[in-house]
Design a protein around this motif. Structure first.
Motif, PDB file in Angstrom:
ATOM      1  N   ARG A 152       0.855  -1.192   0.000  1.00 46.20           N
ATOM      2  CA  ARG A 152       0.000   0.000   0.000  1.00 46.20           C
ATOM      3  C   ARG A 152       0.886   1.235   0.000  1.00 46.20           C
ATOM      4  O   ARG A 152       1.656   1.461   0.931  1.00 46.20           O
ATOM      5  N   ASN A 153       0.786   2.023  -1.064  1.00 42.54           N
ATOM      6  CA  ASN A 153       1.516   3.284  -1.168  1.00 42.54           C
ATOM      7  C   ASN A 153       0.593   4.438  -0.824  1.00 42.54           C
ATOM      8  O   ASN A 153      -0.547   4.506  -1.308  1.00 42.54           O
ATOM      9  N   HIS A 154       1.091   5.354   0.003  1.00 46.41           N
ATOM     10  CA  HIS A 154       0.361   6.576   0.365  1.00 46.41           C
ATOM     11  C   HIS A 154       1.168   7.746  -0.194  1.00 46.41           C
ATOM     12  O   HIS A 154       2.294   7.997   0.249  1.00 46.41           O
ATOM     13  N   VAL A 155       0.597   8.449  -1.160  1.00 50.36           N
ATOM     14  CA  VAL A 155       1.340   9.439  -1.943  1.00 50.36           C
ATOM     15  C   VAL A 155       0.694  10.816  -1.808  1.00 50.36           C
ATOM     16  O   VAL A 155      -0.541  10.937  -1.741  1.00 50.36           O
ATOM     17  N   ARG A 156       1.539  11.857  -1.815  1.00 48.24           N
ATOM     18  CA  ARG A 156       1.023  13.226  -1.769  1.00 48.24           C
ATOM     19  C   ARG A 156       0.090  13.471  -2.951  1.00 48.24           C
ATOM     20  O   ARG A 156       0.395  13.077  -4.086  1.00 48.24           O
ATOM     21  N   PRO A 157      -1.069  14.124  -2.732  1.00 45.23           N
ATOM     22  CA  PRO A 157      -2.065  14.299  -3.794  1.00 45.23           C
ATOM     23  C   PRO A 157      -1.533  14.998  -5.040  1.00 45.23           C
ATOM     24  O   PRO A 157      -1.894  14.638  -6.158  1.00 45.23           O
ATOM     25  N   GLU A 158      -0.658  15.997  -4.880  1.00 42.61           N
ATOM     26  CA  GLU A 158      -0.162  16.724  -6.044  1.00 42.61           C
ATOM     27  C   GLU A 158       0.709  15.840  -6.924  1.00 42.61           C
ATOM     28  O   GLU A 158       0.798  16.047  -8.136  1.00 42.61           O
ATOM     29  N   LEU A 159       1.341  14.853  -6.336  1.00 47.50           N
ATOM     30  CA  LEU A 159       2.119  13.892  -7.123  1.00 47.50           C
ATOM     31  C   LEU A 159       1.195  12.835  -7.741  1.00 47.50           C
ATOM     32  O   LEU A 159       1.371  12.441  -8.894  1.00 47.50           O
ATOM     33  N   ALA A 160       0.226  12.388  -6.964  1.00 49.50           N
ATOM     34  CA  ALA A 160      -0.709  11.374  -7.460  1.00 49.50           C
ATOM     35  C   ALA A 160      -1.478  11.871  -8.678  1.00 49.50           C
ATOM     36  O   ALA A 160      -1.833  11.072  -9.557  1.00 49.50           O
ATOM     37  N   ALA A 161      -1.731  13.173  -8.735  1.00 48.42           N
ATOM     38  CA  ALA A 161      -2.465  13.733  -9.873  1.00 48.42           C
ATOM     39  C   ALA A 161      -1.719  13.542 -11.179  1.00 48.42           C
ATOM     40  O   ALA A 161      -2.321  13.597 -12.261  1.00 48.42           O
ATOM     41  N   ARG A 162      -0.406  13.299 -11.112  1.00 51.28           N
ATOM     42  CA  ARG A 162       0.408  13.136 -12.319  1.00 51.28           C
ATOM     43  C   ARG A 162       0.774  11.672 -12.577  1.00 51.28           C
ATOM     44  O   ARG A 162       1.568  11.383 -13.458  1.00 51.28           O
ATOM     45  N   ILE A 163       0.202  10.745 -11.784  1.00 51.25           N
ATOM     46  CA  ILE A 163       0.502   9.317 -11.932  1.00 51.25           C
ATOM     47  C   ILE A 163      -0.526   8.655 -12.842  1.00 51.25           C
ATOM     48  O   ILE A 163      -1.738   8.810 -12.640  1.00 51.25           O
ATOM     49  N   ASP A 164      -0.046   7.933 -13.850  1.00 49.53           N
ATOM     50  CA  ASP A 164      -0.882   7.090 -14.687  1.00 49.53           C
ATOM     51  C   ASP A 164      -0.862   5.690 -14.056  1.00 49.53           C
ATOM     52  O   ASP A 164       0.199   5.072 -13.935  1.00 49.53           O
ATOM     53  N   VAL A 165      -2.028   5.191 -13.648  1.00 45.63           N
ATOM     54  CA  VAL A 165      -2.059   3.914 -12.932  1.00 45.63           C
ATOM     55  C   VAL A 165      -1.515   2.765 -13.779  1.00 45.63           C
ATOM     56  O   VAL A 165      -1.070   1.744 -13.243  1.00 45.63           O
ATOM     57  N   LEU A 210      -1.979 -16.058  10.686  1.00 47.24           N
ATOM     58  CA  LEU A 210      -0.997 -15.926  11.765  1.00 47.24           C
ATOM     59  C   LEU A 210       0.357 -16.551  11.439  1.00 47.24           C
ATOM     60  O   LEU A 210       1.187 -16.723  12.322  1.00 47.24           O
ATOM     61  N   SER A 211       0.589 -16.881  10.171  1.00 52.03           N
ATOM     62  CA  SER A 211       1.931 -17.336   9.810  1.00 52.03           C
ATOM     63  C   SER A 211       2.870 -16.129   9.761  1.00 52.03           C
ATOM     64  O   SER A 211       2.436 -14.995   9.576  1.00 52.03           O
ATOM     65  N   PRO A 212       4.171 -16.322   9.930  1.00 48.96           N
ATOM     66  CA  PRO A 212       5.108 -15.195   9.987  1.00 48.96           C
ATOM     67  C   PRO A 212       5.219 -14.469   8.647  1.00 48.96           C
ATOM     68  O   PRO A 212       5.259 -15.081   7.586  1.00 48.96           O
ATOM     69  N   ILE A 213       5.261 -13.154   8.702  1.00 48.60           N
ATOM     70  CA  ILE A 213       5.503 -12.323   7.522  1.00 48.60           C
ATOM     71  C   ILE A 213       6.546 -11.265   7.880  1.00 48.60           C
ATOM     72  O   ILE A 213       6.835 -11.035   9.059  1.00 48.60           O
ATOM     73  N   LEU A 214       7.108 -10.644   6.854  1.00 51.67           N
ATOM     74  CA  LEU A 214       8.017  -9.516   7.041  1.00 51.67           C
ATOM     75  C   LEU A 214       7.257  -8.237   6.708  1.00 51.67           C
ATOM     76  O   LEU A 214       6.753  -8.078   5.604  1.00 51.67           O
ATOM     77  N   HIS A 215       7.181  -7.368   7.687  1.00 51.06           N
ATOM     78  CA  HIS A 215       6.430  -6.115   7.561  1.00 51.06           C
ATOM     79  C   HIS A 215       7.427  -4.993   7.286  1.00 51.06           C
ATOM     80  O   HIS A 215       8.261  -4.668   8.129  1.00 51.06           O
ATOM     81  N   TYR A 216       7.340  -4.418   6.082  1.00 48.71           N
ATOM     82  CA  TYR A 216       8.298  -3.398   5.632  1.00 48.71           C
ATOM     83  C   TYR A 216       7.592  -2.058   5.502  1.00 48.71           C
ATOM     84  O   TYR A 216       6.494  -1.965   4.937  1.00 48.71           O
ATOM     85  N   THR A 217       8.211  -1.014   6.025  1.00 43.71           N
ATOM     86  CA  THR A 217       7.727   0.357   5.837  1.00 43.71           C
ATOM     87  C   THR A 217       8.846   1.174   5.203  1.00 43.71           C
ATOM     88  O   THR A 217       9.971   1.208   5.724  1.00 43.71           O
ATOM     89  N   GLY A 218       8.551   1.808   4.076  1.00 46.65           N
ATOM     90  CA  GLY A 218       9.521   2.655   3.400  1.00 46.65           C
ATOM     91  C   GLY A 218       8.977   4.064   3.235  1.00 46.65           C
ATOM     92  O   GLY A 218       7.829   4.247   2.821  1.00 46.65           O
ATOM     93  N   VAL A 219       9.766   5.051   3.581  1.00 47.86           N
ATOM     94  CA  VAL A 219       9.352   6.450   3.460  1.00 47.86           C
ATOM     95  C   VAL A 219      10.316   7.156   2.506  1.00 47.86           C
ATOM     96  O   VAL A 219      11.529   7.138   2.713  1.00 47.86           O
ATOM     97  N   ALA A 227       7.920  14.097   3.243  1.00 48.24           N
ATOM     98  CA  ALA A 227       7.596  12.740   2.814  1.00 48.24           C
ATOM     99  C   ALA A 227       6.770  12.812   1.532  1.00 48.24           C
ATOM    100  O   ALA A 227       5.769  13.535   1.459  1.00 48.24           O
ATOM    101  N   LEU A 228       7.213  12.104   0.505  1.00 44.49           N
ATOM    102  CA  LEU A 228       6.496  12.045  -0.766  1.00 44.49           C
ATOM    103  C   LEU A 228       5.619  10.810  -0.861  1.00 44.49           C
ATOM    104  O   LEU A 228       4.529  10.848  -1.443  1.00 44.49           O
ATOM    105  N   ASP A 229       6.113   9.704  -0.309  1.00 47.83           N
ATOM    106  CA  ASP A 229       5.429   8.422  -0.412  1.00 47.83           C
ATOM    107  C   ASP A 229       5.744   7.599   0.828  1.00 47.83           C
ATOM    108  O   ASP A 229       6.896   7.538   1.266  1.00 47.83           O
ATOM    109  N   VAL A 230       4.725   6.994   1.415  1.00 51.46           N
ATOM    110  CA  VAL A 230       4.906   6.043   2.512  1.00 51.46           C
ATOM    111  C   VAL A 230       4.303   4.727   2.052  1.00 51.46           C
ATOM    112  O   VAL A 230       3.110   4.652   1.753  1.00 51.46           O
ATOM    113  N   VAL A 231       5.137   3.693   1.976  1.00 52.06           N
ATOM    114  CA  VAL A 231       4.656   2.401   1.516  1.00 52.06           C
ATOM    115  C   VAL A 231       4.775   1.379   2.641  1.00 52.06           C
ATOM    116  O   VAL A 231       5.754   1.356   3.380  1.00 52.06           O
ATOM    117  N   VAL A 232       3.744   0.560   2.772  1.00 55.54           N
ATOM    118  CA  VAL A 232       3.752  -0.562   3.709  1.00 55.54           C
ATOM    119  C   VAL A 232       3.623  -1.827   2.881  1.00 55.54           C
ATOM    120  O   VAL A 232       2.668  -1.982   2.115  1.00 55.54           O
TER     121      VAL A 232
END
Length: 249
Positions: A152-165, A210-219, A227-232
């Motif tokens: 899940r990426n959380h992106v600033r709206p002004e940047l998202a407006a220029r993203i082609d999905v 409940l099996s083990p996973i690796l939880h990654y957060t990148g900013v 912050a431009l993008d926060v991804v989990v």
């Protein structure tokens, strides 16, 4: 025949014991010297070595057998597969290009897009915003089609407006922000921790609840420290390891 001697570990009671034992034994197997014997100690000897029950040890060995690292033979014992290959590593290196390269090479499906209120942990990174654009994607191995992680990426709206999905299906978000949107990326911080799969993650990644996973957060930050993008990202714990490379120069 002399048996292979695994490393010792201090077990964390917050994670399943079988998983910790399997990962420790896995690391010992992959890090062994070519001169080390291929035969493992018995289940009872390994259980005593790690301080767990034989049932827990049996579950850990089954995990390694399913991965193809060991083979088990009735009356003969358990043996390391000499040609066993490592699982896919997630390498945390020191450049944006390295991160882009790591995120590439997978089939990506865009599950949903929309907006998310800036609350909780997001407020720490976007104190000047009321909401951010959100993209939820599922990544799978190109060869096997097996789901490996969802992000899940959380992106600033002004940047998202220029993203082609359509670009998000072809390329990692870091590449889209830098090379398509033209965002000024200065640095990226990474945090990795062990967690247990919640119902959504278990369903998407096709793993037991409940099996083990690796939880990654990148900013991702710009030169001004915004912050431009926060991804989990939730990675399958049985398919990834993390390697951190530090440059001492």
């Amino acid at each position: 025949m002399t048996s292979f001697a695994p490393d010792s570990i201090v077990l964390n009671r917050k994670l399943p014991l079988w998983y910790q034992v399997s990962q420790s034994l896995r690391a010992s197997i992959l890090g062994r010297s070519p001169r080390d014997p291929l035969r493992l100690p018995t289940e009872e000897q390994l259980a005593e070595h790690y301080g767990v029950s034989v049932l827990t040890m049996r579950q850990a060995l089954k995990e390694l057998e399913d991965e193809g690292l060991i083979s088990r033979h009735r009356r003969r014992g358990t043996f390391i597969e000499p040609d066993a290959r490592r699982g896919a590593p997630v390498r945390l290196l020191g450049s944006v290009d390295a991160i882009v390269a790591q995120q590439s090479g997978m089939t990506t499906e865009l599950l949903e897009q929309g907006s998310t209120p800036v609350t909780g942990e997001l407020a720490e990174h976007f104190p000047d915003l009321a909401e951010v654009a959100t993209y939820h994607r599922l990544r799978s191995d190109e060869e096997t089609g097996e789901p490996t992680n969802h992000a899940r990426n959380h992106v600033r709206p002004e940047l998202a407006a220029r993203i082609d999905v359509r670009d998000l299906v072809r390329w990692p978000m870091t590449k889209v922000l830098r090379d398509v949107v033209g965002a000024d990326i200065s640095r990226i911080t990474d945090t990795v921790e062990a967690r247990l799969a919640d119902p959504e993650t278990a369903r998407l990644l096709q793993v037991p609840l409940l099996s083990p996973i690796l939880h990654y957060t990148g900013v991702t930050y710009d030169a001004g420290g915004r912050a431009l993008d926060v991804v989990v990202i939730q990675y399958r714990g049985d398919r990834f390891s993390f390697t951190v490379t530090l440059d001492a120069t």
